[in-house]
Design a protein around this motif. Structure first.
Motif, PDB file in Angstrom:
ATOM      1  N   ALA A 201     -27.127  12.830 -18.944  1.00  0.00           N
ATOM      2  CA  ALA A 201     -27.802  11.790 -18.679  1.00  0.00           C
ATOM      3  C   ALA A 201     -27.069  10.834 -17.597  1.00  0.00           C
ATOM      4  CB  ALA A 201     -28.029  10.960 -19.874  1.00  0.00           C
ATOM      5  N   LEU A 202     -25.712  10.973 -17.761  1.00  0.00           N
ATOM      6  CA  LEU A 202     -24.946   9.938 -16.771  1.00  0.00           C
ATOM      7  C   LEU A 202     -24.775  10.667 -15.778  1.00  0.00           C
ATOM      8  CD1 LEU A 202     -22.743   7.722 -16.711  1.00  0.00           C
ATOM      9  CD2 LEU A 202     -20.918   9.618 -16.750  1.00  0.00           C
ATOM     10  N   TYR A 203     -24.789  12.048 -15.338  1.00  0.00           N
ATOM     11  CA  TYR A 203     -24.772  12.760 -14.052  1.00  0.00           C
ATOM     12  C   TYR A 203     -26.128  13.250 -13.759  1.00  0.00           C
ATOM     13  CZ  TYR A 203     -19.725  12.335 -14.567  1.00  0.00           C
ATOM     14  OH  TYR A 203     -18.444  11.930 -14.826  1.00  0.00           O
TER      15      TYR A 203
ATOM     16  N   VAL B 109     -26.706  17.125  -7.526  1.00  0.00           N
ATOM     17  CA  VAL B 109     -25.572  16.689  -6.631  1.00  0.00           C
ATOM     18  C   VAL B 109     -24.400  16.118  -7.621  1.00  0.00           C
ATOM     19  CG1 VAL B 109     -24.655  15.495  -4.697  1.00  0.00           C
ATOM     20  CG2 VAL B 109     -27.034  16.552  -4.618  1.00  0.00           C
ATOM     21  N   PHE B 110     -24.766  15.253  -8.245  1.00  0.00           N
ATOM     22  CA  PHE B 110     -24.130  14.562  -9.365  1.00  0.00           C
ATOM     23  C   PHE B 110     -23.298  15.610 -10.140  1.00  0.00           C
ATOM     24  CE2 PHE B 110     -26.569  10.331  -9.446  1.00  0.00           C
ATOM     25  CZ  PHE B 110     -26.011  10.041  -8.382  1.00  0.00           C
ATOM     26  N   ARG B 111     -24.284  16.556 -10.661  1.00  0.00           N
ATOM     27  CA  ARG B 111     -23.533  17.579 -11.729  1.00  0.00           C
ATOM     28  C   ARG B 111     -22.928  18.477 -11.028  1.00  0.00           C
ATOM     29  NH1 ARG B 111     -29.568  18.093 -14.719  1.00  0.00           N
ATOM     30  NH2 ARG B 111     -29.342  16.197 -15.868  1.00  0.00           N
TER      31      ARG B 111
ATOM     32  N   GLU C 181     -30.700  22.590 -13.518  1.00  0.00           N
ATOM     33  CA  GLU C 181     -31.874  22.147 -13.325  1.00  0.00           C
ATOM     34  C   GLU C 181     -32.820  22.532 -14.544  1.00  0.00           C
ATOM     35  OE1 GLU C 181     -33.907  20.351 -11.107  1.00  0.00           O
ATOM     36  OE2 GLU C 181     -32.047  19.668 -11.133  1.00  0.00           O
ATOM     37  N   ARG C 182     -32.227  22.973 -15.629  1.00  0.00           N
ATOM     38  CA  ARG C 182     -33.095  23.188 -16.716  1.00  0.00           C
ATOM     39  C   ARG C 182     -33.019  22.011 -17.699  1.00  0.00           C
ATOM     40  NH1 ARG C 182     -34.515  28.117 -18.898  1.00  0.00           N
ATOM     41  NH2 ARG C 182     -33.686  27.761 -20.840  1.00  0.00           N
ATOM     42  N   TYR C 183     -32.392  21.044 -16.999  1.00  0.00           N
ATOM     43  CA  TYR C 183     -32.112  19.624 -17.845  1.00  0.00           C
ATOM     44  C   TYR C 183     -32.907  18.615 -16.938  1.00  0.00           C
ATOM     45  CZ  TYR C 183     -28.278  22.542 -19.917  1.00  0.00           C
ATOM     46  OH  TYR C 183     -27.538  23.464 -20.585  1.00  0.00           O
ATOM     47  N   ASP C 184     -33.513  17.445 -17.852  1.00  0.00           N
ATOM     48  CA  ASP C 184     -33.954  16.555 -16.919  1.00  0.00           C
ATOM     49  C   ASP C 184     -33.082  15.288 -16.832  1.00  0.00           C
ATOM     50  OD1 ASP C 184     -34.047  15.289 -19.256  1.00  0.00           O
ATOM     51  OD2 ASP C 184     -36.422  15.248 -19.648  1.00  0.00           O
ATOM     52  N   GLY C 185     -33.395  14.291 -16.441  1.00  0.00           N
ATOM     53  CA  GLY C 185     -32.408  13.075 -15.932  1.00  0.00           C
ATOM     54  C   GLY C 185     -31.946  12.566 -17.458  1.00  0.00           C
ATOM     55  N   ILE C 186     -32.251  12.912 -18.535  1.00  0.00           N
ATOM     56  CA  ILE C 186     -31.839  12.212 -19.589  1.00  0.00           C
ATOM     57  C   ILE C 186     -31.165  13.519 -20.549  1.00  0.00           C
ATOM     58  CG2 ILE C 186     -33.025  10.352 -19.706  1.00  0.00           C
ATOM     59  CD1 ILE C 186     -34.635  11.347 -21.977  1.00  0.00           C
ATOM     60  N   GLY C 187     -31.214  14.876 -19.952  1.00  0.00           N
ATOM     61  CA  GLY C 187     -30.485  16.007 -20.773  1.00  0.00           C
ATOM     62  C   GLY C 187     -31.436  16.694 -21.479  1.00  0.00           C
ATOM     63  N   ARG C 188     -32.829  16.579 -21.643  1.00  0.00           N
ATOM     64  CA  ARG C 188     -33.664  17.269 -22.182  1.00  0.00           C
ATOM     65  C   ARG C 188     -33.909  18.677 -21.523  1.00  0.00           C
ATOM     66  NH1 ARG C 188     -38.982  13.632 -22.584  1.00  0.00           N
ATOM     67  NH2 ARG C 188     -38.553  13.706 -20.549  1.00  0.00           N
ATOM     68  N   ALA C 189     -33.959  19.736 -22.347  1.00  0.00           N
ATOM     69  CA  ALA C 189     -34.158  21.028 -21.617  1.00  0.00           C
ATOM     70  C   ALA C 189     -35.592  21.161 -21.347  1.00  0.00           C
ATOM     71  CB  ALA C 189     -33.984  22.154 -22.640  1.00  0.00           C
ATOM     72  N   ARG C 190     -35.772  21.895 -20.159  1.00  0.00           N
ATOM     73  CA  ARG C 190     -37.096  22.083 -19.604  1.00  0.00           C
ATOM     74  C   ARG C 190     -37.200  23.392 -19.037  1.00  0.00           C
ATOM     75  NH1 ARG C 190     -36.866  17.969 -14.334  1.00  0.00           N
ATOM     76  NH2 ARG C 190     -35.314  18.974 -13.242  1.00  0.00           N
TER      77      ARG C 190
END
Lengths: 654, 475
Positions: free
Chosen positions: A470-472, A481-483, A544-553
């Motif tokens: 979520a932070l990155y 890019v952050f990650r 990319e398997r995580y959204d902006g708050i870290g949920r898997a997708r």
């Protein structure tokens, strides 16, 4: 010699550069290395970089916007040793970055990775061989046969290491035996590599001097409020009672008994307080003086001798052990050992004390703090998200994310596997109902954190936790890019350059018809962007398997998510992975990642940014770390029992 | 994790205490002997997120310019139109020619005029900021040489989001908590109007004790000095200098010679607020502005800087209905007249409204030597960026205001260039001609002008490549 060049002239520069260096460099010289500094000056700077790189990569050059901004001498002057040392550090930073198995120091000038100046050195040329050898020396300075022993080059200077606001608070609380709000009243310091305790930047400014005075007034008032207990007037003359208080309070705050001269100065202070008021005013002024005296504000690491390299005094060792391991002053037991002459100079005694301290509640908190600062999670408590995109991102969820990571770290290091490998790949974590919902596991039934196994396809250790993810990330979308940058910088210690002066530095807006990966593809289609994003995106897209708050997708905007990526290794091998969990498991076998973890801990525990002189010590520690199955507690204990933990080079020895 | 703001009105209480404190005589005598010259002050303001030139640029140039049009970012300054100079066409040339663009560099270069260099994880400017240089030049006139304030939700913990640097390259922390700033500045300050009470013996005792304390601390620090070398010694010497500054302040007058009838810090009232909570931002700005006004009214320093948050901070602005991410959700997307652009206008108009409110406070204070505090102040208001969607260093929004007691003529729109193309960011290759920015003014020239207004005889400030003053600015 220096002149401004236009891009049109670059082709010519390349030719001139190559001709110049091929003529000057000595082939046999490449075998000779007495020290990294000698090799750099004789084989790299003078014959290669001064003419080939520094003509653009200097403060007025067209490559001044890159990270490689070299210092160059004024016309008709020779470069100073200080500037050479500065340039060597720049070169070391660049050399550490891997691109397809090559150091960036090579990949750039030979044009393997887009270089604004084009190809300036030919593959296989003497210049390239010199850079190759330089990169190898910087990774392992012991290659140089006459290099001094690691523990000789890496002695820290005699120094005063100012307490951080939080250490200052614990110190005052320990001396007073009551809680006091101190840390929030002192301006925050500059963070270096995320760490808030870098000695080089911890100074006492005009601003903080006044803040210390305000804290002093609070402490004076607290002491006066407990006058009969802290500075009792029974069985002593008034002034003797005051002297007794001065000695005992100074011993607590100075972490050693005050000298007679120090007590005399303090009594002058008391006298003025007494003259202008009552006994209590004298005591208050004493407390104020002691609490902001340099002996209190700074951890003394001056050593026992004024010349050459010497061992810290036993009080200094106790102080160093205590703050390094617990972020607090020495406790009574440690003070008692310190009082016993030279005992703490013995590695086994130090180790035994360290084992006790590291396992204490303060020691556990300190370890967690290290991980939080290393991962950059310090600001997580202020993280905001776009509530339209992520309505479930509440303050309680955010705080649970932080608590999860803290609980996980403490549990792994102290109560479970104890290893870096587990930190990076443990299949479990700690969740409450909100987090369980985010991770898609069954809810434990309440807000308390409970250990749970997480889905192995997406979760492995700390970098796949919601806090980090979520932070990155952006406020309304993921953040490849952050990650990617996070993994390069925090996990692999490869510091990347800032974005150059390019036309568009825009986060592509959310587009319902595309995945994030598709939208960010511009990075690789524009050469100016690609030169850095080739380093960042292959890792970042893997998240990319995580959204902006870290949920898997599995899907984004109705399209399947592509989370394939690869990790460049210094060994020349690129390893493919799919998703953050696979990457995390891959990192547990990465040499660079382990070396980086040791580097990060060294930065934190020494409050010092490493230079080339520290590399061999870090490499040695890394070898021991690997031999101990990456046990983190052992890493710390070995560090504090090493000789260099207690040695400093005096001012006259520098 | 957030502290709940308390409703306790500490400032009012403290204000009334300091009203009763002495030193009136001292102050009175210093007013009697005051020089008749009007006091020239420096006030620096910085707000983040860049601008959109087409909504910032006034209509028409010269004295008949217009900022009062639909969606004008400067619109709220209309009441002070005659007290501002819009500097249109100022670039951070030193960034696009010698460093790199982006938020990180804009903060550091704004007041230093240098090309910051990365070292390790950090960015380091290579010279001091203008406020520190002017403050040192005016040293001794007031109790403090400079004062750096700000509202920093994220704490301001890196060089990259700071703008004030001292001569040794160190970051000067901005004070963010009004509850701590108030007593630090105003304890012992007495309004000239209420100055008939005889010196209070308790206060005299207090000042003797404080002086003794600083003397003791200085002695102890000096004891350690010989044992250190290099950087370690420099740091300790910095500490010793800080103590010396406090010693001078304790020994000298509590106010400068321009403390006037409006000096009354007791008027400031507000609660104790968490300085890092988003919702508190408007109230914190108001309190800091009250503090700025009273600091000038009581003549506690001639040089103040104030930073509104920092670039890259995604904090929402719920008080004007802007939710979401102000950074990538807004500043980075603003273009033309799209929805993000309209929101960026709204955001910048809020900052302009606040600046206008500060100007109103300063314009309401009369200096004893004539003119209002606003008239006598050199105000510089800048930003870390031009066009934010490109991290552009071109067309940085720069406003000068006040006039600095005749240092420059206000009520003008100076436009330096008509050729600059805002949709390119500074690398020549990306722009229509080889050097489309040749007519633009380097912001160093604005800094040089300010230095000269304070009598500092330099022909460049910061990087030596950029010489001369900003054309047409100075009287």
């Amino acid at each position: 010699m220096m002149f401004k060049r236009t891009p049109a002239a670059l082709g010519i520069i390349a030719l001139v550069g190559m001709a110049a260096c091929d003529g000057k460099i000595s082939e046999t010289g490449l075998d000779r290395c007495t020290s990294p500094q000698q090799f750099f000056e004789e084989q790299v700077w003078t014959p290669v970089m001064a003419d080939t790189c520094a003509t653009c990569h200097y403060s007025d050059g067209i490559a001044a916007s890159t990270r490689m901004k070299l210092r160059t001498p004024k016309e008709n002057e020779t470069i100073s040793q200080e500037d050479l040392a500065y340039n060597l550090e720049l070169v070391r930073q660049v050399a550490k970055i891997d691109y397809k198995g090559k150091s960036l120091l090579l990949a750039k000038p030979i044009g393997e990775l887009n270089h604004g100046g084009g190809v300036v050195l030919e593959r296989g040329s003497v210049g390239v061989r010199a850079l190759e050898r330089m990169a190898a020396i910087l990774a392992d300075p012991t290659i140089c046969s006459e290099t001094k022993r690691c523990d000789e080059v890496a002695v820290l200077p005699a120094r005063l290491w100012r307490l951080t606001p939080s250490e200052y608070q614990t110190s005052i609380e320990a001396a007073l035996g009551e809680p006091v709000d101190v840390a929030s009243r002192i301006s925050a310091d500059e963070r270096v590599y995320g760490f808030s305790n870098n000695s080089a930047v911890l100074d006492v400014s005009d601003v903080t001097t006044e803040q210390y005075m305000a804290v002093g007034e609070t402490v004076g008032a607290r002491v006066v409020a407990r006058l009969a207990e802290l500075a009792p007037q029974n069985g002593c003359q008034e002034r003797d009672c005051a002297r007794r208080f001065a000695r005992s309070f100074a011993e607590k705050m100075f972490r050693r008994p005050p000298t007679d001269a120090e007590v005399t100065s303090l009594m002058t202070l008391y006298d003025i307080g007494r003259d202008t008021g009552a006994y209590a005013d004298g005591i208050s002024l004493l407390a104020q003086g002691i609490v902001q005296a340099p002996q209190t504000l700074y951890r003394s690491e001056l050593g026992s001798e004024d010349v050459g390299v010497s061992t810290l005094t036993t009080d200094e060792i106790a102080t160093s052990l205590a703050y390094t391991l617990t972020g607090a002053p020495p406790d009574e037991q440690l003070r008692a050992v310190a009082a016993d002459g030279a005992e703490l100079a013995k590695a086994d005694v130090r180790r035994a004390e360290a084992e006790r301290l590291i396992d204490s509640p303060g020691g556990r908190r300190r370890m967690v703090r290290f991980v939080i600062e290393w991962l950059g999670l310090t600001e997580l408590s202020h993280l905001e998200k776009d509530t339209t995109a992520y309505p479930q991102f509440t303050d309680t969820l955010r705080d649970a994310m932080q608590a999860e990571t803290e609980t996980f770290v403490e549990s792994v290091v102290f109560d479970n596997e104890g290893t870096y490998t587990a930190l990076m790949s443990a299949p479990y974590s700690y969740v409450n109902d909100e987090l369980a919902n985010l991770y898609g596991v069954s809810a434990p039934g309440g807000p308390a954190l409970v250990r749970a196994d997480l889905p192995a396809a997406d979760r492995a250790g700390i970098i796949t936790q919601a806090s980090v993810l979520a932070l990155y990330a952006h406020a309304d979308q993921s953040g490849p890019v952050f990650r990617g940058k996070f993994v390069r910088q925090n996990i692999l210690c490869q510091q990347l350059p800032p974005p150059p002066n390019v036309n568009v530095i825009v986060v592509p807006p959310a587009d319902p018809a595309q995945t994030t990966r598709e939208r960010f593809a511009a990075h690789t289609s524009q050469p100016a962007c690609a030169s850095c994003h080739a380093l960042i995106d292959p890792i970042g897209f893997g998240f990319e398997r995580y959204d902006g708050i870290g949920r898997a997708r599995e899907v984004e905007n109705g399209r399947p998510v592509d989370s394939s990526g690869y990790l460049d290794g210094a060994d020349g091998v690129s390893r493919d992975f799919n998703g953050g969990a696979e990457l995390a498991r891959l990192l547990t076998s990465s040499e660079e990642a382990k070396n980086c973890f040791v580097t990060q801990f060294t930065r934190f525990s020494q409050g010092h940014t490493e230079t080339v002189d520290d590399v061999c010590g870090i490499n040695q520690s890394t070898e021991t770390f690997k031999a101990n199955d990456t046990n983190i507690r052992e890493l710390v204990l070995n560090m504090v029992s090493s000789d260099n933990f207690i040695r400093r080079r005096a001012a006259q020895g520098q | 994790m957030r502290r709940k703001p308390s409703r306790r009105s500490f400032l009012k209480t403290m204000g009334s205490v300091s009203l009763a404190l002495p030193f009136a005589r001292l102050l009175e005598s210093s007013i009697v002997h005051a020089q008749s010259a009007r006091p020239r002050r420096l006030l620096i303001l910085m707000s983040p997120h860049g601008n959109l030139i087409n909504f910032w640029r006034p209509q028409a140039v010269g004295t008949d310019f217009n900022i009062d049009y639909a969606n004008s970012m400067l619109g709220p300054l209309q009441p002070f139109k005659n007290k501002i100079v819009v500097l249109d066409g100022v670039d951070y040339k030193v960034l696009y020619e010698k460093a790199t663009t982006g938020h990180d560099y804009g903060h550091c270069t704004f007041l230093t005029g240098t090309a910051p260099a990365p070292r390790g994880s950090e960015v380091y400017p290579t010279g001091p900021s203008i406020d520190q240089v002017v403050g040192e030049h005016l040293a001794g006139i007031c109790p403090r040489d400079t004062l750096s304030l700000g509202v920093f939700r994220l704490g301001g913990t890196t060089n990259a989001n700071s703008m004030i640097f001292n001569a040794s390259g160190g970051r000067v922390q901005s004070l963010i908590d009004p509850a701590a700033i108030y007593p630090m500045l105003f304890d012992g300050v007495v309004p000239p109007g209420g100055g008939t009470t005889p010196p209070d013996p308790a206060a005299t005792a207090e000042s003797r004790r404080k002086l003794a304390l600083v003397t003791y601390l200085n002695g102890e620090a000096n004891r350690l000095r010989p044992r250190l070398a290099g950087l370690e010694r420099q740091k300790l010497e910095h500490h010793i200098e800080a103590l010396a500054a406090i010693e001078r302040r304790l020994g000298g007058p509590k106010s400068g010679s321009s403390a006037g009838a409006s000096c009354d810090p007791g008027l400031i009232s507000g609660g104790s607020l968490d300085p890092r909570a988003v919702d508190n931002i408007p109230a914190l700005v108001d309190l800091q502005f009250d503090i700025i006004a009273q600091t000038f009214a009581c003549d506690l320093t001639r040089v103040i800087s104030f930073q509104f948050l920092q670039g890259g901070d995604p904090a929402p602005m719920p008080w004007i209905g802007l939710t979401g991410d102000m950074h990538d959700g807004l500043a980075h997307l603003a273009s033309g007249t799209n929805a993000a652009a309209m929101k960026l206008i709204q955001l910048q108009r809020w900052y302009t409204t606040k600046v206008a409110e500060l100007f109103a406070r300063l314009d309401a204070i009369q200096d004893p030597q004539g003119g209002t505090v606003l008239d006598n102040t050199v105000v510089l208001w800048g930003n870390e960026l031009g066009d934010p969607s490109m991290h552009s260093s071109i067309n940085i929004p720069m406003i000068m205001a006040g006039g600095g007691a005749g240092a420059f003529v206000t009520g003008r729109h100076i436009r330096y260039s008509t050729s600059a193309e805002p949709r390119c960011s500074g690398v020549y290759g990306n722009c229509p001609t080889t050097d489309p920015f040749r007519d633009q003014t380097a912001h160093n020239q604005v800094l040089t002008s300010i230095a000269q207004m304070f009598g500092i005889e330099v022909n460049h400030f910061g990087d030596e490549k950029y010489t001369g003053t900003a054309p047409g600015l100075m009287s």
